[in-house]
Design an enzyme around this catalytic site. Sequence first.
Site, mmCIF file in Angstrom:
data_model
loop_
_atom_site.group_PDB
_atom_site.id
_atom_site.type_symbol
_atom_site.label_atom_id
_atom_site.label_comp_id
_atom_site.label_asym_id
_atom_site.label_seq_id
_atom_site.Cartn_x
_atom_site.Cartn_y
_atom_site.Cartn_z
ATOM 1 N N CYS A 1 38.090 31.996 44.220
ATOM 2 C CA CYS A 1 37.792 33.391 44.008
ATOM 3 C C CYS A 1 36.944 33.782 43.016
ATOM 4 O O CYS A 1 35.736 34.879 43.468
ATOM 5 C CB CYS A 1 39.351 33.954 44.427
ATOM 6 N N ASP A 2 37.516 33.462 42.164
ATOM 7 C CA ASP A 2 36.593 34.615 40.806
ATOM 8 C C ASP A 2 36.004 33.944 40.075
ATOM 9 O O ASP A 2 35.185 34.503 38.810
ATOM 10 C CB ASP A 2 38.123 35.155 39.479
ATOM 11 N N CYS B 1 42.861 30.984 40.751
ATOM 12 C CA CYS B 1 41.757 31.001 41.858
ATOM 13 C C CYS B 1 40.344 30.803 41.984
ATOM 14 O O CYS B 1 39.571 31.811 41.560
ATOM 15 C CB CYS B 1 41.501 31.625 43.247
#
Length: 319
Positions: free
Chosen positions: A141-142, A138
Amino acid sequence: MSEEIEHVQCLIIGSGPAGYTAAIYAARADLKPIMYTGMEPGGQLTQTTEVDNFPGYPLGVTGPVMMEDFRKQAERFGTDIRFGYVSAVDFSSLPHKVIVDDIKTITADTIIISTGATAKWLGLPSEQRYNGFGVSACAVCDGFFFKGQDVAIVGAGDTAAEEATYLAKLCKKVYMLVRRDEFRASKAMVHRVLNTPNIEVIYNTETKEILGNGKNVTGVRTVNVETGAETDIPVEGFFVAIGHTPNTGIFKGWLDMDEVGYLKTIPGTTVTNVEGVFASGDVQDSYYRQAVTAAGSGCMAALDAERYLAAKEHDVKVV
Ligand code: NDP
């Protein structure tokens, strides 16, 4: 099959952000929800490390801790949370029937499906080893953790294209590993990728191994599928964007799905094609796939279930 049949007003299947949020709202509305967690209580977020984009955690939080907070909040209002796996459903008549762990039958006036989707992985041992330590599925997200660094992303669909351009805004350089000599992504997305100067697309290339120093990712070993030539590319982050599989196998034949298996809902609602059955979170969303959007749709599902029951009680027709 056992003779034991339990009846509930509201059954929630799945325990990610959508399921827990549905549980909080359903419990507060006195629907006395029962939740079956599935085999991975907490869902996909229990596989991640830091979560920095969920509102309400100004200092960030780890995925497992956040899901523990969700669980406690759902329990505070009386949700009956049970470890178990829904193995079959029967939506042929009301109330709906659900089989848990192949042995227990539950009948339910309303069902909220929040079984999520599972990211596809390449299946390399090194990918598993460094998951959360440089390997991620992701970018939104990261990606932030790789600000100013070099990363690689594998995949050639719209997700990979979108994530590559997202990463290109944060990272110094993005290597995009495409296994064929062309993209699967739409023309517009490919155009964006090819016009982003710090994305280097490497065609006809598969990932042989993710390299690391025992703690973190340090590179990726690629192989050219035509020549067999191997190349080591130094990167700090490795993103996998080769698609997701929605967890909808048990609903096949009962609920309308798209060609990939995502549940179809009436736009702007969580209403499925079956009366009293609602879908929330990633199981019905191949597009946003964020914890916060899943939580939002979990809230919607509980409200839809509550309004459906109220309308039924007063014999009013709802969607
Ligand atoms: P897709 O299934 O469309 O694409 C998956 C990609 O991963 C393909 O290019 C495939 O390669 C590649 N792949 C699969 N397995 C491997 C492997 N083992 N090694 C290397 N590459 C691999 O998934 P997406 O998640 O990209 O998209 C899902 C759906 O969501 C699509 O319908 C997409 O259009 C939609 N979507 C739309 C967006 C938008 O409109 N903005 C954004 C994101 C998604 P190959 O092509 O060779 O099979």
